[in-house]
Design an enzyme around this catalytic site. Structure first.
Site, PDB file in Angstrom:
ATOM      1  N   SER A 181       0.862  -1.183   0.000  1.00 39.32           N
ATOM      2  CA  SER A 181       0.000   0.000   0.000  1.00 39.32           C
ATOM      3  C   SER A 181       0.891   1.224   0.000  1.00 39.32           C
ATOM      4  CB  SER A 181      -0.886   0.004   1.255  1.00 39.32           C
ATOM      5  OG  SER A 181      -1.540   1.252   1.421  1.00 39.32           O
TER       6      SER A 181
ATOM      7  N   TYR B 171      -1.787  -0.380  10.541  1.00 42.69           N
ATOM      8  CA  TYR B 171      -1.935  -0.782   9.132  1.00 42.69           C
ATOM      9  C   TYR B 171      -0.647  -0.479   8.366  1.00 42.69           C
ATOM     10  CZ  TYR B 171      -3.828  -1.003   4.377  1.00 42.69           C
ATOM     11  OH  TYR B 171      -4.052  -1.313   3.056  1.00 42.69           O
TER      12      TYR B 171
END
Length: 247
Positions: free
Chosen positions: A146, A159
């Site tokens: 990501s 995350y």
């Protein structure tokens, strides 16, 4: 819409988290290019529908129940692919969750879930296919990270930590391998069901507002197709794909 295959022979491609979002879009793109796709996710009914659609369009797909947090489930998934197609050319470690929140909200169960799915799930996938690919003398592991693996934002600390770890893990695997290709794909804002995993309402509203800029999951599927169809001596190590308007 179908696309002509750009490879001499179809590859067997395993996709985790294939029931929606990037995983589903990737499976559709690669099947349209003539590859055999093995679809893994917990929502088997969705996989079954997807596989029927792919095969109805002339593609090749095998749906299989998969929980990436369970190493036995991952090994069973890999074995099913071997039993059907005889080899494994590509693993796309795509399954992920993103229950964002501030650290002081102390949602520790959500922290554990992100570590289990986003990091341990990738490790389980690597462990299951590495012996097969080593025996074949070739293989390709595509890990979905990501842009949160390139930066850290409030509410995304855990995350981001998992996605930074995926990038580090991928680079270590790449350096250890001489016959294995390793690619990291780092999407920016992309349309998927990840926002649905956010339980913290303030965070969910903020992220939902940002999603107006999001690009379709098919854009990531296209990037994965590009990476896996390069010549065998070319390893596309990392691709970052963001909406043009994303800051």
């Amino acid at each position: 819409m179908t696309h002509p295959s750009t490879t001499a022979a179809p590859k067997t491609v395993l996709v985790t988290g294939a029931s929606s979002g990037i995983g589903e879009a990737t499976a559709r793109r690669l099947a349209a290019a003539g590859h055999h796709v093995v679809l893994g996710a917990r929502r088997v009914e969705r996989l079954t529908v997807l596989a029927k659609e792919i095969e109805g369009g002339g593609g090749s797909a095998l749906p299989y129940p998969l929980d990436v947090t369970d190493p036995l489930s991952m090994r069973s998934f890999v074995q099913a692919a071997l039993d059907r197609y005889g080899r494994i050319d590509v693993l796309v470690n795509n399954a992920g969750v993103m229950p964002l929140s501030r650290l002081d909200a102390l949602r520790t169960d959500e922290w554990d879930r992100m570590i289990d799915v986003n990091l341990r799930g990738v490790l389980h996938g690597i462990a299951a296919v590495l012996p097969v690919m080593t025996a074949q003398g070739a293989g390709h592991i595509v890990n979905i990270a990501s842009v949160s693996g390139l930066r850290v934002d409030p509410t995304a600390a855990v995350y981001s930590a998992t996605k930074h770890a995926v990038r580090a893990l991928s680079e270590g695997l790449r350096q250890e391998s001489r016959h294995l290709r390793v690619t990291v794909i780092s999407p920016g804002l992309t349309r998927s069901e990840l926002v649905d995993t956010i339980a913290d309402q303030d965070t969910k509203e903020a992220v939902t507002g940002q999603m107006a800029l999001a690009i379709p999951a098919a854009a990531i599927g296209e990037a994965i197709h590009y990476a896996i169809t390069q010549p065998a001596d070319v390893d596309v190590n990392e691709l970052v794909i963001r909406p043009t308007a994303q800051g």
